[in-house]
Enzyme design. Sequence first.
Site, mmCIF file in Angstrom:
data_model
loop_
_atom_site.group_PDB
_atom_site.id
_atom_site.type_symbol
_atom_site.label_atom_id
_atom_site.label_comp_id
_atom_site.label_asym_id
_atom_site.label_seq_id
_atom_site.Cartn_x
_atom_site.Cartn_y
_atom_site.Cartn_z
ATOM 1 N N PHE A 66 37.413 -22.811 11.248
ATOM 2 C CA PHE A 66 38.512 -23.739 10.918
ATOM 3 C C PHE A 66 38.088 -25.165 11.245
ATOM 4 O O PHE A 66 37.154 -25.370 12.036
ATOM 5 C CB PHE A 66 39.792 -23.350 11.666
ATOM 6 C CG PHE A 66 39.674 -23.381 13.157
ATOM 7 C CD1 PHE A 66 39.824 -24.582 13.867
ATOM 8 C CD2 PHE A 66 39.411 -22.209 13.877
ATOM 9 C CE1 PHE A 66 39.706 -24.607 15.246
ATOM 10 C CE2 PHE A 66 39.269 -22.247 15.268
ATOM 11 C CZ PHE A 66 39.427 -23.444 15.954
ATOM 12 N N GLU A 114 34.755 -16.584 9.606
ATOM 13 C CA GLU A 114 35.753 -17.592 9.272
ATOM 14 C C GLU A 114 35.731 -18.719 10.302
ATOM 15 O O GLU A 114 35.691 -18.469 11.506
ATOM 16 C CB GLU A 114 37.145 -16.948 9.220
ATOM 17 C CG GLU A 114 38.217 -17.924 8.773
ATOM 18 C CD GLU A 114 39.485 -17.189 8.360
ATOM 19 O OE1 GLU A 114 39.397 -16.225 7.582
ATOM 20 O OE2 GLU A 114 40.563 -17.600 8.843
ATOM 21 N N TYR A 165 48.464 -7.979 4.329
ATOM 22 C CA TYR A 165 49.159 -7.970 5.635
ATOM 23 C C TYR A 165 49.448 -6.541 6.072
ATOM 24 O O TYR A 165 50.541 -6.025 5.831
ATOM 25 C CB TYR A 165 50.461 -8.762 5.529
ATOM 26 C CG TYR A 165 50.247 -10.193 5.099
ATOM 27 C CD1 TYR A 165 49.966 -11.193 6.046
ATOM 28 C CD2 TYR A 165 50.319 -10.553 3.756
ATOM 29 C CE1 TYR A 165 49.760 -12.503 5.651
ATOM 30 C CE2 TYR A 165 50.108 -11.865 3.353
ATOM 31 C CZ TYR A 165 49.834 -12.834 4.316
ATOM 32 O OH TYR A 165 49.626 -14.110 3.920
ATOM 33 N N ARG A 202 49.649 -18.512 0.410
ATOM 34 C CA ARG A 202 50.880 -19.271 0.397
ATOM 35 C C ARG A 202 50.901 -20.233 1.584
ATOM 36 O O ARG A 202 51.282 -21.378 1.484
ATOM 37 C CB ARG A 202 52.099 -18.345 0.472
ATOM 38 C CG ARG A 202 53.379 -19.049 0.060
ATOM 39 C CD ARG A 202 54.571 -18.304 0.561
ATOM 40 N NE ARG A 202 54.568 -18.233 2.020
ATOM 41 C CZ ARG A 202 55.488 -17.625 2.737
ATOM 42 N NH1 ARG A 202 56.492 -16.986 2.122
ATOM 43 N NH2 ARG A 202 55.433 -17.603 4.047
ATOM 44 N N HIS A 224 39.624 -21.763 1.835
ATOM 45 C CA HIS A 224 41.036 -21.381 1.834
ATOM 46 C C HIS A 224 41.831 -22.492 1.176
ATOM 47 O O HIS A 224 41.499 -23.669 1.319
ATOM 48 C CB HIS A 224 41.545 -21.193 3.265
ATOM 49 C CG HIS A 224 40.984 -19.972 3.924
ATOM 50 N ND1 HIS A 224 41.662 -19.265 4.889
ATOM 51 C CD2 HIS A 224 39.813 -19.318 3.746
ATOM 52 C CE1 HIS A 224 40.926 -18.249 5.283
ATOM 53 N NE2 HIS A 224 39.801 -18.264 4.610
ATOM 54 N N ASP A 268 51.348 -20.841 6.010
ATOM 55 C CA ASP A 268 52.412 -20.699 6.999
ATOM 56 C C ASP A 268 53.481 -21.732 6.729
ATOM 57 O O ASP A 268 53.196 -22.862 6.349
ATOM 58 C CB ASP A 268 51.849 -20.919 8.400
ATOM 59 C CG ASP A 268 50.633 -20.054 8.639
ATOM 60 O OD1 ASP A 268 50.670 -18.870 8.233
ATOM 61 O OD2 ASP A 268 49.643 -20.572 9.182
ATOM 62 N N TYR A 282 54.543 -19.355 -4.709
ATOM 63 C CA TYR A 282 53.880 -18.164 -4.196
ATOM 64 C C TYR A 282 52.375 -18.285 -4.386
ATOM 65 O O TYR A 282 51.896 -19.015 -5.269
ATOM 66 C CB TYR A 282 54.364 -16.917 -4.942
ATOM 67 C CG TYR A 282 55.844 -16.672 -4.753
ATOM 68 C CD1 TYR A 282 56.333 -16.259 -3.507
ATOM 69 C CD2 TYR A 282 56.732 -16.841 -5.809
ATOM 70 C CE1 TYR A 282 57.695 -16.034 -3.317
ATOM 71 C CE2 TYR A 282 58.084 -16.608 -5.634
ATOM 72 C CZ TYR A 282 58.568 -16.204 -4.380
ATOM 73 O OH TYR A 282 59.892 -15.987 -4.196
ATOM 74 N N ALA A 283 51.631 -17.519 -3.574
ATOM 75 C CA ALA A 283 50.176 -17.497 -3.715
ATOM 76 C C ALA A 283 49.784 -17.140 -5.145
ATOM 77 O O ALA A 283 48.825 -17.662 -5.694
ATOM 78 C CB ALA A 283 49.570 -16.502 -2.725
ATOM 79 N N LYS A 295 39.190 -30.359 15.728
ATOM 80 C CA LYS A 295 40.071 -31.523 15.845
ATOM 81 C C LYS A 295 39.321 -32.831 16.086
ATOM 82 O O LYS A 295 39.828 -33.902 15.791
ATOM 83 C CB LYS A 295 41.072 -31.291 16.990
ATOM 84 C CG LYS A 295 42.078 -30.187 16.677
ATOM 85 C CD LYS A 295 43.408 -30.424 17.357
ATOM 86 C CE LYS A 295 44.496 -29.527 16.778
ATOM 87 N NZ LYS A 295 44.129 -28.076 16.744
#
Lengths: 613, 613
Positions: A23, A21, A153, A111, A81, A113, A130-131, A26
């Site tokens: 991300f 994964e 989770y 969903r 994602h 954060d 909701y997701a 910046k």
Amino acid sequence: MHIKDKLAEAERSRKPVFSFEFFPPKTAQGVQNLYDRMDRMHDLGPAFVDVTWGAGGSRSELTCEMVNTAQTIYGLETCMHLTCTDMEKQKVDDALKSAYSAGCSNILALRGDPPRENEKWQAVEGGFQYAQDLVKYIKARYGDHFDIGVAGYPEGCDDQRDQEILMKHLKEKVDVGGTFIVTQMFYDVEIFLSWVEKVRAYGITVPIVPGIMPIQTHAAFLRRATWSKCHIPQKWLDALEPIKNDDAQVREAGKGLVAEMCRKIIDAGIMQLHFYTMNLAQATRMVLEELDLVPKDGTPTNRVLPWRQSLGLNRREEDVRPIFWKNRNKSYVARTQDWDEFPNGRWGDARSPAFGELDAYDSGLKGTNEQNMKLWGKPESLRDVANLFVRFLEGKLQSLPWSEAAVTSEAETIRSELISLNRRGLLTITSQPSVNGVKSTHPVHGWGPKGGYVYQKAYIELLISPQLISELIARIERQANMTYYAVTKDGSLRTNAPSESPNAVTWGVFPGKEIVQPTIVETLSFLAWKDEAYHLGTDWAKCYPASSASRQLIESIMNTWYLVNIVDNDFHQTHAIFSLFENLEVEDLDKPAMNDHRSNGFHSPIANGEVHK
Amino acid sequence: MHIKDKLAEAERSRKPVFSFEFFPPKTAQGVQNLYDRMDRMHDLGPAFVDVTWGAGGSRSELTCEMVNTAQTIYGLETCMHLTCTDMEKQKVDDALKSAYSAGCSNILALRGDPPRENEKWQAVEGGFQYAQDLVKYIKARYGDHFDIGVAGYPEGCDDQRDQEILMKHLKEKVDVGGTFIVTQMFYDVEIFLSWVEKVRAYGITVPIVPGIMPIQTHAAFLRRATWSKCHIPQKWLDALEPIKNDDAQVREAGKGLVAEMCRKIIDAGIMQLHFYTMNLAQATRMVLEELDLVPKDGTPTNRVLPWRQSLGLNRREEDVRPIFWKNRNKSYVARTQDWDEFPNGRWGDARSPAFGELDAYDSGLKGTNEQNMKLWGKPESLRDVANLFVRFLEGKLQSLPWSEAAVTSEAETIRSELISLNRRGLLTITSQPSVNGVKSTHPVHGWGPKGGYVYQKAYIELLISPQLISELIARIERQANMTYYAVTKDGSLRTNAPSESPNAVTWGVFPGKEIVQPTIVETLSFLAWKDEAYHLGTDWAKCYPASSASRQLIESIMNTWYLVNIVDNDFHQTHAIFSLFENLEVEDLDKPAMNDHRSNGFHSPIANGEVHK
């Protein structure tokens, strides 16, 4: 390819697979560094990579760009994602469309954060709550195009720690179309495994992909565990606390702890591991090595083709490319991204007519002027330029304007000849040695399925001084089996190719298949490449101040030298292509570049091909 | 290809070319014999062949059929004669349409001979009066599709001997679109050459193709000269008169005379010779040999591909075929004639979905029952059948139901293995040895342009007794590099092929070209071939009376035996494919065929694959 199918295959064959994964970084430099890292991490053989959703503005665009790059340039099966947080329907639509156009076929629907300033998360007007709403929406819009994963989770999520409610949500997300579950990070494998049991007991049968967070530093380890509210076994704390100030020791000990956890997961029959890389390679690679899941040093990655395949839209079947972009993969993908079809099986029948314009795409020189001047110095004579090429071939220089990456082991067998050419001012841009049928598992030249044989015709592409061009062409034309194209910056072309049709210079013969011929030499694409090659040189010249000797020198080469490619069609010959250059050498290699055109020896074409012997 | 282009190339390169003229035979057997002869004469390398117009009814249809066959089956560039005699416009239209559909692009436009009963020829209602009307009409209807030749008469024609008028007509025919001139036969080369001078002086510049009539017998020689009213030099009469009763001597002396005449023509700068073959090969071949214009014994004809290319409509680019029809070229062309596109470069992307039905085309067994019984005898045991296959491989039998022509020199290197298989009742239908890169000029395996290398994977296709099938498949599956397809008459298929995709079993690597892969093995075409293979066997069985042992025997083989093809994908192996069959032998080879099914050993499948060792 859908992740669910990859997972099913892993479970069927009992061979563990893993995924990474990333991300959105910046800064622009961070993005570039990450791309380089993703490129290298491809060789570890991940089943897929995830790119997290950069909520808000340009960060979400960057996610889309990264998905596109991973999928089309680096040929990584990518899962995008997508969150509901602060997302209007239009933004979801845009993101899905972008993923679709990139050839991406996997979405992790989240969903998301809650934004920090709000205590309680609320759906935006016209958005999703909701997701599972997102899952339903994607299914409704795209049918089965996207494989959709959902989050699990094991230790609860930020605003919900009630496992009963979480389990019910998970079941709903799967029931409406989720086909696999990626979990939050955890360090306590017992918690994870007992959660898996509960998931199964609840009637959820789709694959569960455990999220693994390798340990980079002690501080980050603690911070992430705290942030995720996940339990750390006492054993881990005990092991890491005494060495917490030594990052190397922490990584080493962490590797052991994480690998031990992974082994327990695999022993429990779960054949997939999802690594939260935090955009770093080392800690993840160490765990994979500990688990014996990466290709051994010296063992070839199982290359499907000699070049990295794209997984872009309509590109999955692409298996033929011109050799010219061998060291400029990204530019080739960019300049052909508007094609409707890609050559498949052979060049002839599927190619769109035009290459994209240079300026419109990411086809220029990488790096800032400062970086490039630092990298390539300030050449003031042809000798200085030639030495850069020599150093590149010696592995002492990581890139040249025409080669994005360092020289590969493929050049090993012809390295000394290449160096000799460059020392004499014959500047080599691309090359490949001849290969007369080695096994497809050959550590250097091999590619394609097992049980095959691969072949190459010797190829070389060079920048040739106008002093030498006539003699070189005369020599080539005396050979029965050599074909060449020679072109100037303005496009005046000479060739002895028998026809317009492509020349296959790399091919493979495999059990039960038609002949695969992934690399060709061909007129139109050479002319498109010519523009790029001269453009790159001109870009390089522009790194130096307008009146500088370096700029004069490089511009003069670009304006007067020939770009020449040569194929030795007799692939039984190993070094014949180099005997073409015997005793050829550029004059005045050491003459300093000067601002006066007339006195500058290296840019006055000598029509009768005077040769320095 | 247009004849005018071939003639221009011959004149440019100063290399004489030649062509053959055939006429529609009167009987079906005559047609078959002529086809066989045209097939063999292809190897002499004619630039094109002519088929004369069979005026009236079925004879004109036969011309169209012959043009189609020469063009599509035998790959001979064909020129169709078309006359105005007794021709309504509709018939001309039909003939042109038929030629077009056959892929023919050359027409010789003639006025034609007047019907015998009329003194003076008259155009039919709505028809054409002069050849030039026909030329104009063809140009108007088909533009430049057809290259149009016209006739020249060095010694005048039947109803017109005035050279001034004839010259005027010739000029008119060329002016309206004739691009080359084919002359009537002559024996006096001085008359011809002075006529050529007059033609040139008249301002006619198109190539002149002299019509050459080789001498078969003395009687025919005199008859044709008289009929054509052409002058015979006294030297010819003197040379032939003393030996006139010895045909062989006449042909020998005639060969010298005709060749001498041809040499004078070539010395005068005319680089094309058109032979009136009278549907016979020998006299023409003798002249060509005397002129040193045919490929030498042992020298390969310059094969473009391993199989004979078709020149049918849309087929000129065809360069991939399944191997199964290797010995049934005609049937393959017939069964694919309705395809819109033909595989080109590779099998995958150009093939129409369906093969033509068996019954609809010329795909059955050739010859009458009597002929076939004479050829193949009356087998009454498997040994008898096996011996036919052995005799075929030994070159003692010219054909088998599955092979239209005798075994070729290609089989030489594996002949003893093939014979051994057949002696043991493993009946081989098609095969090729492996070839690991021999030069494209190789006398046996070579094809394609000079400077290339050609390759083959070892291939064998056999009829396998149900006794042996399980053991054979088990053995194949133990090999890493062997792929097979095994099928029964009713289509139950077993294979270990890795995918549906084709397997290239013949390919070539040439300077400046993509890889050429002219022969493949593939599922769907194998199933289409399977139908044909079993149909041919059943046809053969039906040559024998219903209750005969031979019919029972052959039908039983067709009903219960497997058709199996095997590829050794490791083309470095020369004989590994034969070790699959070690110690395999059909039981009861000598057991006579009987009418009682139950007691007949050779047609009761033994499920567990019992092996006779």
